[in-house]
Scaffold this active site. Structure first.
Site, PDB file in Angstrom:
ATOM      1  N   PHE A 129      13.503 -32.451   8.302  1.00 15.31           N
ATOM      2  CA  PHE A 129      13.012 -31.505   7.152  1.00 15.31           C
ATOM      3  C   PHE A 129      14.566 -30.641   6.341  1.00 15.31           C
ATOM      4  O   PHE A 129      15.236 -29.658   7.488  1.00 15.31           O
ATOM      5  CB  PHE A 129      12.472 -30.160   8.286  1.00 15.31           C
ATOM      6  CG  PHE A 129      11.610 -29.042   6.848  1.00 15.31           C
ATOM      7  CD1 PHE A 129      10.720 -29.647   6.441  1.00 15.31           C
ATOM      8  CD2 PHE A 129      12.337 -27.771   6.852  1.00 15.31           C
ATOM      9  CE1 PHE A 129       9.604 -29.151   5.879  1.00 15.31           C
ATOM     10  CE2 PHE A 129      11.481 -27.502   5.836  1.00 15.31           C
ATOM     11  CZ  PHE A 129      10.527 -28.025   4.817  1.00 15.31           C
ATOM     12  N   ASP A 214      22.788 -29.745   7.097  1.00 14.78           N
ATOM     13  CA  ASP A 214      22.145 -29.222   6.700  1.00 14.78           C
ATOM     14  C   ASP A 214      21.684 -27.077   7.928  1.00 14.78           C
ATOM     15  O   ASP A 214      20.970 -27.876   8.446  1.00 14.78           O
ATOM     16  CB  ASP A 214      20.151 -28.889   6.336  1.00 14.78           C
ATOM     17  CG  ASP A 214      19.001 -28.504   6.111  1.00 14.78           C
ATOM     18  OD1 ASP A 214      19.240 -27.190   6.571  1.00 14.78           O
ATOM     19  OD2 ASP A 214      18.409 -28.703   5.640  1.00 14.78           O
ATOM     20  N   LYS A 243      17.808 -19.218   4.042  1.00 13.24           N
ATOM     21  CA  LYS A 243      17.143 -18.694   5.385  1.00 13.24           C
ATOM     22  C   LYS A 243      17.753 -17.323   5.756  1.00 13.24           C
ATOM     23  O   LYS A 243      17.101 -15.961   4.939  1.00 13.24           O
ATOM     24  CB  LYS A 243      16.594 -19.227   6.175  1.00 13.24           C
ATOM     25  CG  LYS A 243      15.842 -20.138   6.561  1.00 13.24           C
ATOM     26  CD  LYS A 243      15.175 -20.813   7.593  1.00 13.24           C
ATOM     27  CE  LYS A 243      13.180 -21.240   7.068  1.00 13.24           C
ATOM     28  NZ  LYS A 243      13.419 -22.580   6.514  1.00 13.24           N
TER      29      LYS A 243
END
Ligand code: PLP
Length: 390
Positions: A129, A214, A243
């Site tokens: 993702f 990532d 995040k």
């Protein structure tokens, strides 16, 4: 009639009006222990005094000025990130998807600037993702995220996560880079073996490819070190961060070595809001707290304690929980009952969690939890597992 807020989320019928540390207070007066942290975002808990003060002070001075000018806050945050990572330079944006867009563009531009424009494909992992933009859904490769959004952006090849031979077989003269999450998050909290991550580095070097990590979800202390790859003893060429970086303020960053960023000259990339003074004040405060001596050691100790207790507890309910996996405070409970059902029960009992692929319930507590919060979480889990147990 369509709701005024576009219904792209299956939302719980729950709204919060206040947060304090690891707790959220709902508009109906109920109190919840927040082990979701807004999906790994509020890593220092809600309304951490240092973050509140940093934003308050900046809000009275300057909110936005654009990247047409120098932004001193960016220089400070970039210097801290560079001093504590493999990277030489950072681009600031507003989200994880944008951080990964920058990473993808940078990998293509690097080979273009190196005289190999044909090298423009990126090998990604199945179950990955990387965000919800057209490029990042193509990189993620999940059918459910791409359906109806054709044409799918070209340039991404997928191989099973953790399988080095399959990855090596997928390399062609067109390959530009390898892109993986050190621990797959949305895919179901699947940790990459340290040896696999090291071999990805060696493979990238062997074929002249860039290695992109990532760390949007794994970064900022989530796994017990500032970035997850640091525990594997391997460094990427490019890394996406977001995040936890702003502790709840929207901010992302794409970090890179000087070599990898060689093509990213003036005019090649941009963002109106990226790295604005408010975002940088939040990120600087987060980094200052996380870089305090002993902070990460504390996270590791708490993570180990929580993990031991979870292993013991879940071991008592093999009919409900198949296994516990993860790294640091990024923990997945692979359920035998539907994860959505387990989450709903946990929520009813006062514990907030997040779902993930592979029928996993994610526990992403704020890094500031103490004994009290751990006790309460274990208590609620214990009660809930008993309720669900056949
Ligand atoms: C959440 C996430 C993203 C996307 O971040 P957004 O801020 O939602 O765009 C990208 N990569 C990983 C690994 C993530 O967990």
């Amino acid at each position: 009639m369509v709701p005024v807020v576009m219904p792209t989320y299956a939302r719980a019928d729950l709204a919060f009006e206040r947060g304090e540390g690891a707790y959220l207070f709902a508009t109906d007066g109920r109190r919840f222990l927040d082990f979701g942290s807004g999906v790994a975002v509020t890593s220092l808990g809600h309304c951490h005094p240092k973050l509140v003060e940093a934003l308050r002070a900046q809000a009275g001075k300057l909110w936005h000025c654009s990247n047409l000018y120098r932004v001193p806050g960016q220089e400070k945050v970039a210097a801290k990130l560079v001093a504590n990572t493999f990277a030489d330079t950072a681009f600031f944006c507003n989200s994880g998807a944008e951080a990964m867009e920058c990473a993808i563009k940078m990998a293509r531009k690097y080979h273009h600037a190196s005289g190999n424009p044909q090298r423009n494909r990126i090998i990604c992992a199945e179950g990955a993702f990387h965000g919800r933009t057209l490029a990042t859904v193509a990189a993620g490769g999940q059918k459910k995220h791409m359906e109806g959004f054709d044409p799918v952006m070209d340039g991404f090849d997928h191989v099973p996560y953790g399988n080095l031979n399959a990855l090596r077989d997928a390399i062609t003269p067109q390959t530009a880079a390898i892109l993986v999450e050190p621990v797959q998050g949305e895919g179901g909290i699947i940790p990459g073996d340290p040896d696999y991550l090291r071999r990805l580095r060696a493979t990238a070097d062997e074929f002249g490819l860039l290695l992109i990590f990532d760390e949007v979800q794994t970064g900022m202390g989530r796994t017990g070190s500032l970035f997850a790859h640091q525990q594997a003893g391997v460094t990427p060429d490019i890394m996406g961060v977001a995040k936890g970086l702003g502790g709840g303020f929207p901010v992302g960053a794409c970090l890179a070595t000087e070599a990898a960023a060689r093509g990213m000259t003036a005019g090649t990339h941009g963002s109106t809001f990226g790295g604005n003074p408010l975002a940088m004040a939040a990120a600087e405060a987060v980094l200052d707290v996380m870089l305090e001596p002993g902070f990460m050691a504390g996270v590791q100790a708490k993570a180990q304690q929580l993990r031991t207790r979870l292993d013991t507890l879940c071991g008592r309910f093999p009919a409900v929980i198949e296994l516990v996996r993860g790294q640091g405070l990024m923990i997945g409970l692979k359920a035998r009952v539907p994860n959505t059902e387990l989450q709903a029960r946990l929520m009813a009992n006062g514990l907030l969690t997040v779902g993930a692929g592979d029928n996993v319930v994610r526990l992403l507590p704020p890094l500031i939890i103490g004994e009290t919060e751990m006790d309460e979480a274990i208590q609620i889990l214990s009660r809930t597992l008993s309720e669900v147990s056949p």
